[in-house]
Design a protein around this motif. Structure first.
Motif, PDB file in Angstrom:
ATOM      1  N   SER A 156      15.439 -76.592 -60.361  1.00 26.94           N
ATOM      2  CA  SER A 156      14.888 -75.254 -60.089  1.00 26.94           C
ATOM      3  C   SER A 156      14.406 -75.101 -58.650  1.00 26.94           C
ATOM      4  O   SER A 156      13.866 -74.060 -58.293  1.00 26.94           O
ATOM      5  N   GLU A 157      14.663 -76.108 -57.820  1.00 23.08           N
ATOM      6  CA  GLU A 157      14.175 -76.084 -56.441  1.00 23.08           C
ATOM      7  C   GLU A 157      14.653 -74.864 -55.667  1.00 23.08           C
ATOM      8  O   GLU A 157      13.944 -74.360 -54.794  1.00 23.08           O
ATOM      9  N   GLU A 158      15.847 -74.380 -55.976  1.00 16.21           N
ATOM     10  CA  GLU A 158      16.393 -73.237 -55.252  1.00 16.21           C
ATOM     11  C   GLU A 158      16.479 -71.975 -56.102  1.00 16.21           C
ATOM     12  O   GLU A 158      17.002 -70.954 -55.655  1.00 16.21           O
ATOM     13  N   ARG A 159      15.933 -72.036 -57.320  1.00 17.90           N
ATOM     14  CA  ARG A 159      15.936 -70.858 -58.203  1.00 17.90           C
ATOM     15  C   ARG A 159      15.167 -69.726 -57.522  1.00 17.90           C
ATOM     16  O   ARG A 159      14.105 -69.931 -56.954  1.00 17.90           O
ATOM     17  N   GLU A 160      15.720 -68.534 -57.573  1.00 17.21           N
ATOM     18  CA  GLU A 160      15.039 -67.373 -57.010  1.00 17.21           C
ATOM     19  C   GLU A 160      13.948 -66.911 -57.979  1.00 17.21           C
ATOM     20  O   GLU A 160      14.217 -66.682 -59.158  1.00 17.21           O
ATOM     21  N   ILE A 161      12.747 -66.795 -57.455  1.00 18.94           N
ATOM     22  CA  ILE A 161      11.603 -66.358 -58.252  1.00 18.94           C
ATOM     23  C   ILE A 161      10.979 -65.167 -57.554  1.00 18.94           C
ATOM     24  O   ILE A 161      10.646 -65.233 -56.367  1.00 18.94           O
ATOM     25  N   THR A 162      10.830 -64.087 -58.280  1.00 19.87           N
ATOM     26  CA  THR A 162      10.248 -62.863 -57.735  1.00 19.87           C
ATOM     27  C   THR A 162       8.995 -62.523 -58.521  1.00 19.87           C
ATOM     28  O   THR A 162       8.996 -62.524 -59.753  1.00 19.87           O
ATOM     29  N   LEU A 163       7.919 -62.270 -57.797  1.00 23.52           N
ATOM     30  CA  LEU A 163       6.644 -61.905 -58.407  1.00 23.52           C
ATOM     31  C   LEU A 163       6.280 -60.495 -57.992  1.00 23.52           C
ATOM     32  O   LEU A 163       6.240 -60.185 -56.796  1.00 23.52           O
ATOM     33  N   GLN A 164       6.009 -59.658 -58.950  1.00 21.51           N
ATOM     34  CA  GLN A 164       5.528 -58.315 -58.653  1.00 21.51           C
ATOM     35  C   GLN A 164       4.008 -58.364 -58.575  1.00 21.51           C
ATOM     36  O   GLN A 164       3.341 -58.633 -59.561  1.00 21.51           O
ATOM     37  N   MET A 165       3.483 -58.145 -57.402  1.00 23.36           N
ATOM     38  CA  MET A 165       2.035 -58.120 -57.199  1.00 23.36           C
ATOM     39  C   MET A 165       1.585 -56.661 -57.247  1.00 23.36           C
ATOM     40  O   MET A 165       2.397 -55.763 -57.417  1.00 23.36           O
ATOM     41  N   ARG A 166       0.302 -56.439 -57.085  1.00 21.08           N
ATOM     42  CA  ARG A 166      -0.209 -55.059 -57.123  1.00 21.08           C
ATOM     43  C   ARG A 166       0.464 -54.171 -56.078  1.00 21.08           C
ATOM     44  O   ARG A 166       0.930 -53.089 -56.387  1.00 21.08           O
ATOM     45  N   ASP A 167       0.452 -54.648 -54.839  1.00 20.07           N
ATOM     46  CA  ASP A 167       0.905 -53.810 -53.730  1.00 20.07           C
ATOM     47  C   ASP A 167       2.258 -54.188 -53.151  1.00 20.07           C
ATOM     48  O   ASP A 167       2.760 -53.483 -52.282  1.00 20.07           O
ATOM     49  N   ASN A 168       2.813 -55.326 -53.576  1.00 16.82           N
ATOM     50  CA  ASN A 168       4.079 -55.753 -52.997  1.00 16.82           C
ATOM     51  C   ASN A 168       4.791 -56.719 -53.933  1.00 16.82           C
ATOM     52  O   ASN A 168       4.286 -57.078 -54.988  1.00 16.82           O
ATOM     53  N   THR A 169       5.951 -57.136 -53.499  1.00 14.78           N
ATOM     54  CA  THR A 169       6.754 -58.087 -54.248  1.00 14.78           C
ATOM     55  C   THR A 169       6.898 -59.339 -53.400  1.00 14.78           C
ATOM     56  O   THR A 169       7.167 -59.252 -52.193  1.00 14.78           O
ATOM     57  N   LEU A 170       6.702 -60.505 -54.028  1.00 15.37           N
ATOM     58  CA  LEU A 170       6.882 -61.783 -53.347  1.00 15.37           C
ATOM     59  C   LEU A 170       8.130 -62.449 -53.898  1.00 15.37           C
ATOM     60  O   LEU A 170       8.347 -62.465 -55.109  1.00 15.37           O
ATOM     61  N   SER A 171       8.928 -63.013 -53.005  1.00 16.85           N
ATOM     62  CA  SER A 171      10.127 -63.725 -53.427  1.00 16.85           C
ATOM     63  C   SER A 171      10.084 -65.139 -52.873  1.00 16.85           C
ATOM     64  O   SER A 171       9.701 -65.350 -51.716  1.00 16.85           O
ATOM     65  N   PHE A 172      10.448 -66.084 -53.711  1.00 18.04           N
ATOM     66  CA  PHE A 172      10.435 -67.493 -53.344  1.00 18.04           C
ATOM     67  C   PHE A 172      11.677 -68.166 -53.910  1.00 18.04           C
ATOM     68  O   PHE A 172      12.237 -67.710 -54.897  1.00 18.04           O
ATOM     69  N   GLN A 173      12.011 -69.298 -53.332  1.00 14.82           N
ATOM     70  CA  GLN A 173      12.867 -70.250 -54.013  1.00 14.82           C
ATOM     71  C   GLN A 173      11.914 -71.168 -54.781  1.00 14.82           C
ATOM     72  O   GLN A 173      10.716 -71.237 -54.482  1.00 14.82           O
ATOM     73  N   GLY A 174      12.429 -71.886 -55.773  1.00 13.59           N
ATOM     74  CA  GLY A 174      11.597 -72.669 -56.672  1.00 13.59           C
ATOM     75  C   GLY A 174      10.651 -73.650 -56.014  1.00 13.59           C
ATOM     76  O   GLY A 174       9.460 -73.694 -56.342  1.00 13.59           O
ATOM     77  N   MET A 175      11.148 -74.475 -55.093  1.00 13.74           N
ATOM     78  CA  MET A 175      10.293 -75.492 -54.479  1.00 13.74           C
ATOM     79  C   MET A 175       9.173 -74.864 -53.652  1.00 13.74           C
ATOM     80  O   MET A 175       8.012 -75.241 -53.831  1.00 13.74           O
ATOM     81  N   PRO A 176       9.450 -73.909 -52.772  1.00 14.47           N
ATOM     82  CA  PRO A 176       8.347 -73.260 -52.054  1.00 14.47           C
ATOM     83  C   PRO A 176       7.388 -72.525 -52.998  1.00 14.47           C
ATOM     84  O   PRO A 176       6.178 -72.489 -52.745  1.00 14.47           O
ATOM     85  N   PHE A 177       7.899 -71.961 -54.083  1.00  9.31           N
ATOM     86  CA  PHE A 177       7.040 -71.316 -55.069  1.00  9.31           C
ATOM     87  C   PHE A 177       6.031 -72.314 -55.614  1.00  9.31           C
ATOM     88  O   PHE A 177       4.829 -72.034 -55.692  1.00  9.31           O
ATOM     89  N   LEU A 178       6.505 -73.502 -56.004  1.00 15.29           N
ATOM     90  CA  LEU A 178       5.602 -74.520 -56.535  1.00 15.29           C
ATOM     91  C   LEU A 178       4.635 -75.020 -55.464  1.00 15.29           C
ATOM     92  O   LEU A 178       3.425 -75.063 -55.687  1.00 15.29           O
ATOM     93  N   LEU A 179       5.174 -75.384 -54.295  1.00 14.13           N
ATOM     94  CA  LEU A 179       4.352 -76.026 -53.266  1.00 14.13           C
ATOM     95  C   LEU A 179       3.405 -75.079 -52.544  1.00 14.13           C
ATOM     96  O   LEU A 179       2.306 -75.488 -52.151  1.00 14.13           O
ATOM     97  N   TYR A 180       3.819 -73.826 -52.340  1.00 11.24           N
ATOM     98  CA  TYR A 180       3.032 -72.934 -51.492  1.00 11.24           C
ATOM     99  C   TYR A 180       2.388 -71.772 -52.239  1.00 11.24           C
ATOM    100  O   TYR A 180       1.652 -70.992 -51.643  1.00 11.24           O
ATOM    101  N   PHE A 181       2.670 -71.660 -53.540  1.00 12.95           N
ATOM    102  CA  PHE A 181       2.028 -70.602 -54.318  1.00 12.95           C
ATOM    103  C   PHE A 181       1.309 -71.173 -55.544  1.00 12.95           C
ATOM    104  O   PHE A 181       0.099 -71.012 -55.689  1.00 12.95           O
ATOM    105  N   VAL A 182       2.034 -71.853 -56.416  1.00 13.56           N
ATOM    106  CA  VAL A 182       1.434 -72.339 -57.665  1.00 13.56           C
ATOM    107  C   VAL A 182       0.351 -73.372 -57.389  1.00 13.56           C
ATOM    108  O   VAL A 182      -0.799 -73.206 -57.819  1.00 13.56           O
ATOM    109  N   LEU A 183       0.705 -74.463 -56.714  1.00 13.12           N
ATOM    110  CA  LEU A 183      -0.270 -75.530 -56.512  1.00 13.12           C
ATOM    111  C   LEU A 183      -1.485 -75.089 -55.701  1.00 13.12           C
ATOM    112  O   LEU A 183      -2.625 -75.377 -56.101  1.00 13.12           O
TER     113      LEU A 183
END
Length: 158
Positions: free
Chosen positions: A101-128
């Motif tokens: 899932s390191e390169e899986r596209e992940i999109t998060l709908q936030m209140r004011d904007n949308t964030l898009s990540f690949q899997g590894m950056p999502f885990l390392l720079y958002f989740v953790l």
């Protein structure tokens, strides 16, 4: 994924220690009334956000729908149950669901904007970072309320 699971076990240990020292309603009211903590969510919300972060993060990495937990906990026991439900949910994942899932596209709908990540950056720079922030803040709230916690309680056992 093991780091996320271990961090959540540590949060569970912190809440268990807190339960032994001070009433839950006192901690949440101290969070609301303390000048140092007025800008923070109370302990209950910190645990709920940490739970949601790890549940949703793992589910998104696995490409499945994240579980929805109601944010209605009002006692230490209920927070501990929430943490245990979260750990149980994490235990349902098999390595093959997350592997690749390191390169899986992940999109998060936030209140004011949308964030898009690949899997590894999502885990390392958002989740953790979000997980550690809210677990650390829960720890800090408990420490502020004179719960006897130390670095070992935060780090847990290897």
């Amino acid at each position: 994924m093991n780091n996320v699971h271990c961090t959540f076990l540590i949060n569970s240990q912190q809440v268990n220690l807190g339960e032994n020292w001070i009433a839950f309603s006192t901690i949440d009211s101290q969070t609301d009334n303390s000048s140092e903590l007025q800008t923070l969510f109370p302990l209950s919300k910190q645990v709920q956000i940490a739970s949601d972060t790890v549940n949703r993060g793992a589910a998104r990495l696995a490409g499945i729908e994240p579980p929805k937990f109601e944010d209605n906990e009002t006692t230490f026991g209920q927070l501990i149950d929430r943490i245990q439900k979260t750990i149980s949910h994490l235990n349902t994942f098999k390595p093959e669901q997350i592997d690749g899932s390191e390169e899986r596209e992940i999109t998060l709908q936030m209140r004011d904007n949308t964030l898009s990540f690949q899997g590894m950056p999502f885990l390392l720079y958002f989740v953790l970072p979000n997980l550690y922030f809210h677990v650390t803040t829960a720890y800090d709230i408990l420490r502020h309320c004179d719960v006897e916690l130390g670095k070992g309680d935060f780090l847990g056992q290897p």
